[in-house]
Design a protein around this motif. Sequence first.
Motif, PDB file in Angstrom:
ATOM      1  N   GLU A 134      17.152 -10.889   3.820  1.00 51.08           N
ATOM      2  CA  GLU A 134      15.831 -10.333   4.118  1.00 51.08           C
ATOM      3  C   GLU A 134      15.836  -8.810   4.028  1.00 51.08           C
ATOM      4  OE1 GLU A 134      11.688 -10.813   5.361  1.00 51.08           O
ATOM      5  OE2 GLU A 134      13.184 -11.786   4.089  1.00 51.08           O
ATOM      6  N   ARG A 135      16.927  -8.185   4.453  1.00 53.81           N
ATOM      7  CA  ARG A 135      17.031  -6.727   4.342  1.00 53.81           C
ATOM      8  C   ARG A 135      16.971  -6.285   2.880  1.00 53.81           C
ATOM      9  NH1 ARG A 135      21.239  -7.558   8.439  1.00 53.81           N
ATOM     10  NH2 ARG A 135      20.484  -6.765  10.457  1.00 53.81           N
ATOM     11  N   ILE A 136      17.651  -7.002   2.023  1.00 50.82           N
ATOM     12  CA  ILE A 136      17.637  -6.662   0.601  1.00 50.82           C
ATOM     13  C   ILE A 136      16.241  -6.819   0.020  1.00 50.82           C
ATOM     14  CG2 ILE A 136      18.414  -7.487  -1.674  1.00 50.82           C
ATOM     15  CD1 ILE A 136      21.179  -7.846  -0.404  1.00 50.82           C
ATOM     16  N   ARG A 137      15.570  -7.906   0.394  1.00 48.97           N
ATOM     17  CA  ARG A 137      14.188  -8.113  -0.090  1.00 48.97           C
ATOM     18  C   ARG A 137      13.302  -6.931   0.287  1.00 48.97           C
ATOM     19  NH1 ARG A 137       9.216  -9.687   1.546  1.00 48.97           N
ATOM     20  NH2 ARG A 137       9.883  -9.893   3.723  1.00 48.97           N
ATOM     21  N   LYS A 138      13.373  -6.525   1.533  1.00 48.69           N
ATOM     22  CA  LYS A 138      12.539  -5.414   1.996  1.00 48.69           C
ATOM     23  C   LYS A 138      12.970  -4.091   1.360  1.00 48.69           C
ATOM     24  CE  LYS A 138      11.264  -7.505   6.426  1.00 48.69           C
ATOM     25  NZ  LYS A 138      11.412  -7.442   7.910  1.00 48.69           N
ATOM     26  N   HIS A 139      14.268  -3.887   1.228  1.00 43.65           N
ATOM     27  CA  HIS A 139      14.786  -2.655   0.632  1.00 43.65           C
ATOM     28  C   HIS A 139      14.281  -2.488  -0.801  1.00 43.65           C
ATOM     29  CE1 HIS A 139      17.563   0.603  -0.326  1.00 43.65           C
ATOM     30  NE2 HIS A 139      18.005  -0.097  -1.359  1.00 43.65           N
ATOM     31  N   LEU A 140      14.194  -3.591  -1.530  1.00 36.79           N
ATOM     32  CA  LEU A 140      13.762  -3.542  -2.923  1.00 36.79           C
ATOM     33  C   LEU A 140      12.248  -3.652  -3.085  1.00 36.79           C
ATOM     34  CD1 LEU A 140      16.578  -5.709  -4.562  1.00 36.79           C
ATOM     35  CD2 LEU A 140      16.417  -3.208  -4.446  1.00 36.79           C
ATOM     36  N   GLY A 141      11.532  -3.766  -1.972  1.00 35.53           N
ATOM     37  CA  GLY A 141      10.071  -3.806  -2.014  1.00 35.53           C
ATOM     38  C   GLY A 141       9.518  -5.068  -2.648  1.00 35.53           C
ATOM     39  N   ILE A 142      10.207  -6.184  -2.446  1.00 35.25           N
ATOM     40  CA  ILE A 142       9.784  -7.455  -3.039  1.00 35.25           C
ATOM     41  C   ILE A 142       8.939  -8.224  -2.035  1.00 35.25           C
ATOM     42  CG2 ILE A 142      10.635  -9.707  -3.822  1.00 35.25           C
ATOM     43  CD1 ILE A 142      13.094  -8.115  -4.916  1.00 35.25           C
TER      44      ILE A 142
END
Length: 316
Positions: free
Chosen positions: A93-101
């Motif tokens: 979930e952190r990666i999703r948010k970090h990449l603005g997806i």
Amino acid sequence: MASLYAEISAFETGTLKVSDIHTLYYEISGNENGKPVVFLHGGPGGGTSELDRRYFDPEVYKIILFDQRGSGKSTPSACLEHNTTWDLVEDVERIRKHLGIHKWVVFGGSWGSTLALAYAETYPEPVKALVLRGIFTLRKSELVFFYQNGTSHIFPEAWDEFIAPIPEAERDDMMKAYHSQLNSDDDAIRLRAARAWSKWEMSTSRMNLDLEAVERAAQDDWANAFARIENHFFFNEGWMRDGQLLEKQAIDKIRHIPTVIVQGRYDVICPATTAWALKKAFPEAEFHIVPNAGHSSKEDGIAKLLVEATNKFRHL
């Protein structure tokens, strides 16, 4: 694996600090403005490879790969501290948010299917579709089959190599015995155990032996991360109830998500009974048994169905 897309390079790589200890490596390939898909690798501890980009149409998909805590290019390597199933769910979930997806397709095989289910059942809203291969739900019966009494009957010569580092008096609980050696302060003991643990899995993953995978099991750095992290997760039973991912209240959260399950009939690492249990709990999912395949996503029949599944979800 003629069904896979051509080799491509990542157009972006980066790192994301997810705790005081752990920093994750990630990469993006394919279409910069395409439909996001995240690849969840196996193990745990296995890390990603260039091959993992090739299950997705690079003209359609924005392909996100990352190495889970302690794996691959993520740091620190082989670290077990603050490394649990639920830490990894939060990392996705952190990666999703970090990449603005906003939303993405989630693709996972073997342990990656475990993590994909745990993530989707925790965060169903961002998941557009699930592609799951070689289903593993971390039930005790699944672990006993592969590490104690099951696959040993089919690969007896590889089993003898697996049990060799363990004193005979400790072989009634291989998970516990390996846990002790893989956490030894003695480098020689730890690395011998890591190589044996890793070779056991690499030797049983395909209908036809993958010599390249077996050779990788002899590489100390890779084997150390792979074996220590796998054993750490399995010894602790994934920090979840036995069968938790298959419980009705969990599956109810994802019934609306288009899902494809691909399973090799002769998978002796993640036996087909688990995929069938998921299908029975989740009848809405599309289910495929590959009659002439084992566990590996590199086997032709499995690779073909995985590409068909990702192609099917290109319109989402």
